[in-house]
Scaffold this active site. Structure first.
Site, short mmCIF file in Angstrom:
data_model
loop_
_atom_site.label_atom_id
_atom_site.label_comp_id
_atom_site.label_asym_id
_atom_site.label_seq_id
_atom_site.Cartn_x
_atom_site.Cartn_y
_atom_site.Cartn_z
N HIS A 277 0.83 -1.21 0.00
CA HIS A 277 0.00 0.00 0.00
C HIS A 277 0.87 1.26 0.00
O HIS A 277 0.66 2.16 -0.82
CB HIS A 277 -0.91 0.00 1.23
CG HIS A 277 -1.73 1.25 1.37
ND1 HIS A 277 -3.02 1.35 0.91
CD2 HIS A 277 -1.43 2.47 1.93
CE1 HIS A 277 -3.48 2.57 1.17
NE2 HIS A 277 -2.53 3.26 1.79
N GLU A 278 1.84 1.33 0.91
CA GLU A 278 2.65 2.54 1.03
C GLU A 278 3.52 2.77 -0.21
O GLU A 278 3.81 3.91 -0.57
CB GLU A 278 3.50 2.49 2.29
CG GLU A 278 2.72 2.41 3.59
CD GLU A 278 1.72 3.55 3.79
OE1 GLU A 278 1.89 4.62 3.18
OE2 GLU A 278 0.74 3.34 4.54
N HIS A 281 1.77 4.92 -2.61
CA HIS A 281 1.91 6.35 -2.33
C HIS A 281 3.26 6.88 -2.81
O HIS A 281 3.34 7.96 -3.40
CB HIS A 281 1.78 6.61 -0.83
CG HIS A 281 0.39 6.47 -0.29
ND1 HIS A 281 -0.72 6.97 -0.95
CD2 HIS A 281 -0.08 5.89 0.85
CE1 HIS A 281 -1.81 6.71 -0.24
NE2 HIS A 281 -1.44 6.05 0.86
N HIS A 287 -5.41 7.58 -2.21
CA HIS A 287 -6.28 6.52 -1.73
C HIS A 287 -7.41 6.24 -2.71
O HIS A 287 -7.83 7.11 -3.48
CB HIS A 287 -6.87 6.87 -0.36
CG HIS A 287 -5.88 6.72 0.75
ND1 HIS A 287 -5.89 7.50 1.89
CD2 HIS A 287 -4.84 5.86 0.89
CE1 HIS A 287 -4.90 7.12 2.68
NE2 HIS A 287 -4.25 6.13 2.10
#
Length: 369
Positions: A277-278, A281, A287
């Site tokens: 997930h990170e 980013h 998101h």
């Protein structure tokens, strides 16, 4: 992350922050009982259930700070919040519900509270007044009929990305964390999940100072304005490109084997799931409001979710293009919710039905506000 924090973050991270040794466990059975919270905090949240504009409920002031932390209440608003359910809170709740594809009632109903108490990414959903989530739009990017045409992915404001000249990104780990080979290889797999569908590749380097992406585990206030809050709550956060700062909460009970079949302790968090997930980013994705997407902001403890969904793939390919070896009709990675495949039950639903809410993370977060 907030764009205006970039320069202070670099300065403070390099010169004033003391990293910690994180808690890593090869499997969930090896987590000491002393590190597993034994608490039920339903009573503390039961008072919020059904709250709506016009009421006054003890604790709403801290809940407003929670919404402010993630961008739903303007950061310039007064921090002297009251316990009144006012228009500010109602507006925040409605926008939160829209972002998470909930019925936008402005009321703190069951589904809304179930989302709020989940462990989540520390990156805000709304940056400088602009939502980084998208509750659903027609995608003009993918024309392949095998990929759904409703997109939920989003980008940071300004749509930053790594420069086209950067076809390979290097990553390194804060030396003071002294990560094992097993943990480092886990991050390698997480990076590979993205490189399999996009044009960028990733290589680990021993030179932390020169690496494009700098990964570190920290505790509490670590110099970037986004303090960690202990077990659960916010799990990690990362800055948009090209800063490359990737921070994880060292106080979490990080599980590295990804096996949640036999048990699901409240505090167990799958490290690879959060890493994937990170990294999204770090590459420029915001998101997503698609619950199946890696870039969805929340994840239940005791859940493994590591494979890119179509929404993630469409978003990252809009930024960087596709890996030449990636076949859209037969993806390298089959998007799925691994929490169902490996047998881990949905903790929130299970505990809610027994009158026990998975509220540990939020409560710890509120206590430090």
């Amino acid at each position: 992350m907030k764009l205006h924090l970039f320069i202070p973050a670099i300065i403070l991270l390099l010169f004033t922050v003391t990293p910690i040794s994180a808690h890593f466990f090869s499997n969930i059975t090896s987590i000491p009982s002393s590190l597993i919270p034994n608490t039920t905090l339903w009573d503390g949240f039961n008072q919020f259930l059904g709250s709506h504009k016009g009421q006054k409920v003890n604790g709403l002031a801290k809940l407003k700070k929670y919404f402010q932390r993630f961008g739903y209440i303007n950061s310039s608003s007064s921090e002297n919040f009251t316990d009144d359910f006012d228009e500010i809170l109602e507006s925040a709740v409605k926008l939160y519900q829209i972002n998470f594809n909930l019925k936008s009632t402005g009321e703190l109903d069951v589904q809304t509270l179930k989302n709020i108490v989940l462990p989540r990414c520390g990156n805000p959903d709304i940056v400088n007044g602009t939502s980084t989530m998208n509750s659903g739009k027609r995608s003009s990017y993918s024309t392949n009929s095998t990929i759904h045409t409703v997109a939920h992915y989003s980008f940071f404001p300004g749509k930053p990305s790594w420069p086209a000249s950067k076809t390979e990104l290097t990553y390194s780990f804060l030396p003071e964390n002294q990560l094992s080979e097993n943990v480092r290889s886990l991050f390698g797999r997480a990076f590979e999940r993205w490189s399999e569908v996009m044009s960028l590749t990733f290589t680990e380097t021993s030179s932390f100072d020169k690496a494009d992406i700098k990964i570190g585990f920290f505790s509490g206030d670590h110099g970037d304005g986004e303090a960690f809050d202990g077990v659960l709550g916010t799990l990690g956060h990362a800055f948009s490109p090209p800063l490359g700062l990737f921070h994880l909460d060292g106080d979490e009970n990080w599980v590295t084997d990804g096996d949640f079949i036999n048990a699901s302790p409240l505090s167990a968090v799958d490290l690879e799931s959060v890493a994937v997930h990170e990294i999204g980013h770090i590459l420029g994705l915001g998101h997503s409001s698609d619950k199946e997407a890696i870039m969805y902001p929340t994840i239940s403890s005791g859940t493994r979710k590591v494979e890119l969904a179509n929404d993630d793939i469409m978003g990252i390919q809009e930024l960087y293009g596709s890996n030449t070896n990636y076949n859209e009709t037969n993806p390298v990675l089959t998007p799925r919710n691994e929490s169902e495949v490996n047998g881990a039950h949905n903790l929130v639903c299970s505990f809610w039905s027994h009158g026990i809410l998975l509220a540990i993370g939020l409560s710890l977060f509120l206590l430090v506000l």
